[in-house]
Design an enzyme around this catalytic site. Structure first.
Site, PDB file in Angstrom:
ATOM      1  N   ASP A   1       0.879  -1.160   0.000  1.00  0.00           N
ATOM      2  CA  ASP A   1       0.000   0.000   0.000  1.00  0.00           C
ATOM      3  C   ASP A   1       0.916   1.209   0.000  1.00  0.00           C
ATOM      4  O   ASP A   1       1.906   1.259   0.735  1.00  0.00           O
ATOM      5  CB  ASP A   1      -0.938   0.024   1.208  1.00  0.00           C
ATOM      6  CG  ASP A   1      -2.098   0.988   0.952  1.00  0.00           C
ATOM      7  OD1 ASP A   1      -2.697   0.924  -0.131  1.00  0.00           O
ATOM      8  OD2 ASP A   1      -2.387   1.826   1.810  1.00  0.00           O
TER       9      ASP A   1
ATOM     10  N   TYR B   1       1.340   9.507  -9.771  1.00  0.00           N
ATOM     11  CA  TYR B   1       1.836  10.877  -9.649  1.00  0.00           C
ATOM     12  C   TYR B   1       3.268  11.037 -10.178  1.00  0.00           C
ATOM     13  O   TYR B   1       3.883  12.085  -9.969  1.00  0.00           O
ATOM     14  CB  TYR B   1       1.789  11.310  -8.173  1.00  0.00           C
ATOM     15  CG  TYR B   1       0.394  11.309  -7.582  1.00  0.00           C
ATOM     16  CD1 TYR B   1      -0.411  12.451  -7.626  1.00  0.00           C
ATOM     17  CD2 TYR B   1      -0.139  10.165  -6.994  1.00  0.00           C
ATOM     18  CE1 TYR B   1      -1.700  12.454  -7.086  1.00  0.00           C
ATOM     19  CE2 TYR B   1      -1.430  10.151  -6.459  1.00  0.00           C
ATOM     20  CZ  TYR B   1      -2.195  11.292  -6.516  1.00  0.00           C
ATOM     21  OH  TYR B   1      -3.471  11.295  -5.985  1.00  0.00           O
TER      22      TYR B   1
HETATM   23  P1  IMP Z   1      -2.885   1.889  -3.494  1.00  0.00           P
HETATM   24  O1  IMP Z   1      -1.596   1.523  -2.807  1.00  0.00           O
HETATM   25  O2  IMP Z   1      -3.351   0.836  -4.426  1.00  0.00           O
HETATM   26  O3  IMP Z   1      -3.901   2.412  -2.544  1.00  0.00           O
HETATM   27  O4  IMP Z   1      -2.557   3.091  -4.486  1.00  0.00           O
HETATM   28  C1  IMP Z   1      -1.568   3.975  -4.234  1.00  0.00           C
HETATM   29  C2  IMP Z   1      -1.673   5.170  -5.157  1.00  0.00           C
HETATM   30  O5  IMP Z   1      -0.587   6.026  -4.796  1.00  0.00           O
HETATM   31  C3  IMP Z   1      -1.477   4.853  -6.646  1.00  0.00           C
HETATM   32  O6  IMP Z   1      -2.675   4.608  -7.304  1.00  0.00           O
HETATM   33  C4  IMP Z   1      -0.819   6.121  -7.134  1.00  0.00           C
HETATM   34  O7  IMP Z   1      -1.779   7.116  -7.355  1.00  0.00           O
HETATM   35  C5  IMP Z   1       0.031   6.525  -5.935  1.00  0.00           C
HETATM   36  N1  IMP Z   1       1.372   5.916  -6.036  1.00  0.00           N
HETATM   37  C6  IMP Z   1       1.901   4.912  -5.280  1.00  0.00           C
HETATM   38  N2  IMP Z   1       3.146   4.606  -5.694  1.00  0.00           N
HETATM   39  C7  IMP Z   1       3.382   5.413  -6.741  1.00  0.00           C
HETATM   40  C8  IMP Z   1       4.502   5.547  -7.609  1.00  0.00           C
HETATM   41  O8  IMP Z   1       5.517   4.834  -7.551  1.00  0.00           O
HETATM   42  N3  IMP Z   1       4.384   6.490  -8.558  1.00  0.00           N
HETATM   43  C9  IMP Z   1       3.291   7.282  -8.692  1.00  0.00           C
HETATM   44  N4  IMP Z   1       2.220   7.185  -7.937  1.00  0.00           N
HETATM   45  C10 IMP Z   1       2.264   6.253  -6.957  1.00  0.00           C
END
Ligand code: IMP
Length: 212
Positions: A70, A155
């Site tokens: 996450d 991002y």
């Molecule tokens: P989750 O961990 O699935 O809740 O999503 C994390 C969110 O954080 C992603 O959908 C991106 O919007 C952002 N994110 C996490 N890691 C990265 C990265 O390495 N690059 C760009 N955005 C990131």
């Protein structure tokens, strides 16, 4: 060489790609989706709890060791937002572009020196026998004013890590993987996996192109 199957509990194709490229060759990563496992919603307000929710569900349903990540972006001028809400910052169904636009709008007029931010990733490992471990990685940087670059996801086009003139989206996958929050968390998680399985990480070929 013995190949150990682990299940990666994420549906995000960008994350799956990065994790697969970083895993040593003694592990085969199958995704929860490939096994027909539906992941529970991320309802907690910390990265660690959300990663554990996903990894526990995947380990229980698959009988395999599960790895869940996450992660998100913490912007200081926004009190740490979007944080755990990074994926859906501009609302349910928001695209990466929508999320970036919302963030840039909120930061309008904030000078570069106050646009400090970090990506944080927490990886949870859960074994079907109940063993659990957490590993974290952080990369500090700044939010620039206009998106730059086409690579990566999320991002990446507006995040410039400290010490670099390029955004993550202007870097190759290999360059980003050398310093990213996810890569750091994974290096730590691999030490745990090495302990749980008899797989020597040093001997593995992490740059093996066929895996990326
Ligand atoms: P989750 O961990 O699935 O809740 O999503 C994390 C969110 O954080 C992603 O959908 C991106 O919007 C952002 N994110 C996490 N890691 C990265 C990265 O390495 N690059 C760009 N955005 C990131």
């Amino acid at each position: 060489m013995t190949i150990y199957r682990i299940v990666v509990a994420t549906a995000n194709p960008g994350k799956i790609r990065e994790l697969r490229a970083l895993l040593p060759s003694c592990f085969e990563a199958v995704t929860a989706g490939e096994l027909g496992i539906k992941l529970p919603p991320e309802t907690a307000d910390t990265f660690a709890e959300n990663a554990l929710i996903k990894a526990r569900a995947a380990a229980q349903s698959s009988g395999l060791v599960a790895l869940a990540d996450d992660s998100g972006l913490e912007v200081d001028a926004l009190g740490g937002r979007p944080g755990v809400h990074s994926a859906h910052y501009a609302g349910e169904g928001a695209t990466d572009r929508d999320n970036i636009q919302r963030l840039l709008k909120e930061l309008r007029g904030v000078p570069l020196e106050r646009r400090t931010a970090r990506f944080r990733a927490v990886i949870a490992l859960v074994a079907p026998d109940g063993r659990e471990a957490l590993a974290e990685g952080v990369v500090e940087g700044r939010i620039i004013e206009e998106p730059r670059g086409e690579s990566g996801f999320g991002y990446d086009p507006i995040f410039q890590p400290l010490g670099s003139e390029h955004t993550f989206a202007e870097m190759s996958a290999e360059e980003k993987n050398q310093r990213s929050h996810r890569a750091q968390a994974l290096q730590r998680a691999l030490l745990v996996l090495q302990d749980w399985f008899s797989c020597s990480i040093e001997k593995s070929s992490r740059s093996d192109e066929s895996r990326s």
